[in-house]
Design a protein around this motif. Structure first.
Motif, short mmCIF file in Angstrom:
data_model
loop_
_atom_site.label_atom_id
_atom_site.label_comp_id
_atom_site.label_asym_id
_atom_site.label_seq_id
_atom_site.Cartn_x
_atom_site.Cartn_y
_atom_site.Cartn_z
N GLU A 22 130.32 -46.82 -12.36
CA GLU A 22 130.02 -46.40 -13.72
C GLU A 22 128.58 -46.70 -14.10
O GLU A 22 128.03 -47.73 -13.72
CB GLU A 22 130.95 -47.12 -14.71
CG GLU A 22 132.39 -46.72 -14.57
CD GLU A 22 133.28 -47.49 -15.52
OE1 GLU A 22 132.80 -48.45 -16.16
OE2 GLU A 22 134.46 -47.13 -15.61
N CYS A 23 128.01 -45.82 -14.87
CA CYS A 23 126.69 -46.05 -15.46
C CYS A 23 126.80 -47.27 -16.37
O CYS A 23 127.73 -47.37 -17.18
CB CYS A 23 126.27 -44.83 -16.28
SG CYS A 23 124.84 -45.09 -17.33
N PRO A 24 125.85 -48.22 -16.28
CA PRO A 24 125.97 -49.42 -17.10
C PRO A 24 125.73 -49.18 -18.59
O PRO A 24 126.12 -50.00 -19.41
CB PRO A 24 124.91 -50.36 -16.52
CG PRO A 24 123.96 -49.48 -15.80
CD PRO A 24 124.74 -48.28 -15.35
N ARG A 25 125.14 -48.04 -18.94
CA ARG A 25 124.89 -47.78 -20.36
C ARG A 25 126.00 -46.96 -20.99
O ARG A 25 126.51 -47.32 -22.04
CB ARG A 25 123.55 -47.06 -20.54
CG ARG A 25 123.21 -46.82 -22.00
CD ARG A 25 121.76 -46.60 -22.25
NE ARG A 25 121.31 -45.32 -21.70
CZ ARG A 25 120.03 -44.96 -21.64
NH1 ARG A 25 119.09 -45.77 -22.09
NH2 ARG A 25 119.69 -43.81 -21.12
N CYS A 26 126.41 -45.85 -20.36
CA CYS A 26 127.39 -44.96 -21.03
C CYS A 26 128.79 -45.05 -20.42
O CYS A 26 129.74 -44.57 -21.03
CB CYS A 26 126.89 -43.53 -21.00
SG CYS A 26 126.93 -42.75 -19.37
N GLY A 27 128.93 -45.61 -19.22
CA GLY A 27 130.25 -45.77 -18.63
C GLY A 27 130.73 -44.56 -17.83
O GLY A 27 131.83 -44.59 -17.29
N ARG A 41 119.13 -40.74 -11.78
CA ARG A 41 119.41 -41.09 -13.18
C ARG A 41 120.82 -40.64 -13.53
O ARG A 41 121.43 -39.86 -12.82
CB ARG A 41 118.38 -40.47 -14.11
CG ARG A 41 118.22 -38.98 -14.02
CD ARG A 41 117.10 -38.47 -14.93
NE ARG A 41 115.83 -39.13 -14.66
CZ ARG A 41 115.20 -39.95 -15.53
NH1 ARG A 41 115.71 -40.21 -16.71
NH2 ARG A 41 114.05 -40.49 -15.21
N CYS A 42 121.31 -41.19 -14.63
CA CYS A 42 122.67 -40.86 -15.08
C CYS A 42 122.71 -39.41 -15.55
O CYS A 42 121.86 -38.99 -16.34
CB CYS A 42 123.08 -41.80 -16.21
SG CYS A 42 124.71 -41.43 -16.89
N ARG A 43 123.69 -38.65 -15.07
CA ARG A 43 123.82 -37.25 -15.48
C ARG A 43 124.34 -37.12 -16.91
O ARG A 43 124.22 -36.08 -17.53
CB ARG A 43 124.74 -36.50 -14.52
CG ARG A 43 124.17 -36.38 -13.11
CD ARG A 43 125.06 -35.54 -12.20
NE ARG A 43 126.42 -36.02 -12.07
CZ ARG A 43 126.81 -36.98 -11.25
NH1 ARG A 43 125.93 -37.57 -10.47
NH2 ARG A 43 128.06 -37.37 -11.19
N ALA A 44 124.91 -38.19 -17.44
CA ALA A 44 125.47 -38.12 -18.79
C ALA A 44 124.48 -38.61 -19.86
O ALA A 44 124.29 -37.96 -20.87
CB ALA A 44 126.76 -38.94 -18.86
N CYS A 45 123.82 -39.76 -19.62
CA CYS A 45 122.97 -40.33 -20.66
C CYS A 45 121.49 -40.39 -20.26
O CYS A 45 120.64 -40.71 -21.09
CB CYS A 45 123.45 -41.73 -21.06
SG CYS A 45 123.14 -42.99 -19.81
N GLY A 46 121.17 -40.10 -19.00
CA GLY A 46 119.77 -40.07 -18.59
C GLY A 46 119.18 -41.41 -18.20
O GLY A 46 117.97 -41.49 -17.96
ZN ZN Z 1 124.93 -43.08 -18.40
#
Ligand code: ZN
Length: 141
Positions: A22-27, A41-46
């Protein structure tokens, strides 16, 4: 009316987040682009995953730990059941590969998530130079 915190709002444990990548910022489960390679980079939150440096520590540690465990298991199998050599090859080669990849993936993810939560950054010098240490002139003649 309860003032209890919403358990859904709490971040998941590092172990749980690392298992899912999981992305540590958005999960979102966007941490990996390959079996053990982080996405850029995260595809959801960048969130920029390349800003974190987990180094090669997990690989060295896992090679030693998994190697020791599987060698002990292979020796135990060999001296208790005396299987032919091909059984060892068919059993330990894929098991070792899978164990290293899965453990490396999980440990790298755990280190990145920990770096994000602890706000770990590269060291930088800020402010004026503090000068020599106070007791550095003791050895002067
Ligand atoms: Zn994210």
């Amino acid at each position: 009316v309860s003032a209890a915190p919403n358990p859904a709002a709490a971040p998941p444990s590092i172990l749980h987040a690392a298992l899912r990548g999981e992305c540590p910022r958005c999960g979102a489960a966007t941490l990996f682009a390959g079996p053990v390679r982080f996405a850029d980079r995260c595809r959801a939150c960048g969130l920029d995953f390349s800003a974190y440096n987990v180094g090669d520590g997990p690989a060295a540690f896992l090679t030693l730990a998994i190697g020791a465990l599987l060698c002990a298991a292979a020796l135990t199998l060999h001296f208790t059941l005396h299987p032919p050599f091909w059984v060892h090859v068919l059993l330990w080669v894929p098991l070792t590969s899978a164990a290293v990849v899965l453990a490396l993936r999980m440990l790298k993810a755990a280190m990145l998530i920990h770096e994000h939560r602890a706000e770990v950054r590269e060291g930088r010098l800020t402010g004026p130079d503090p000068g020599p240490a106070p007791d550095s002139d003791r050895d002067a003649p």
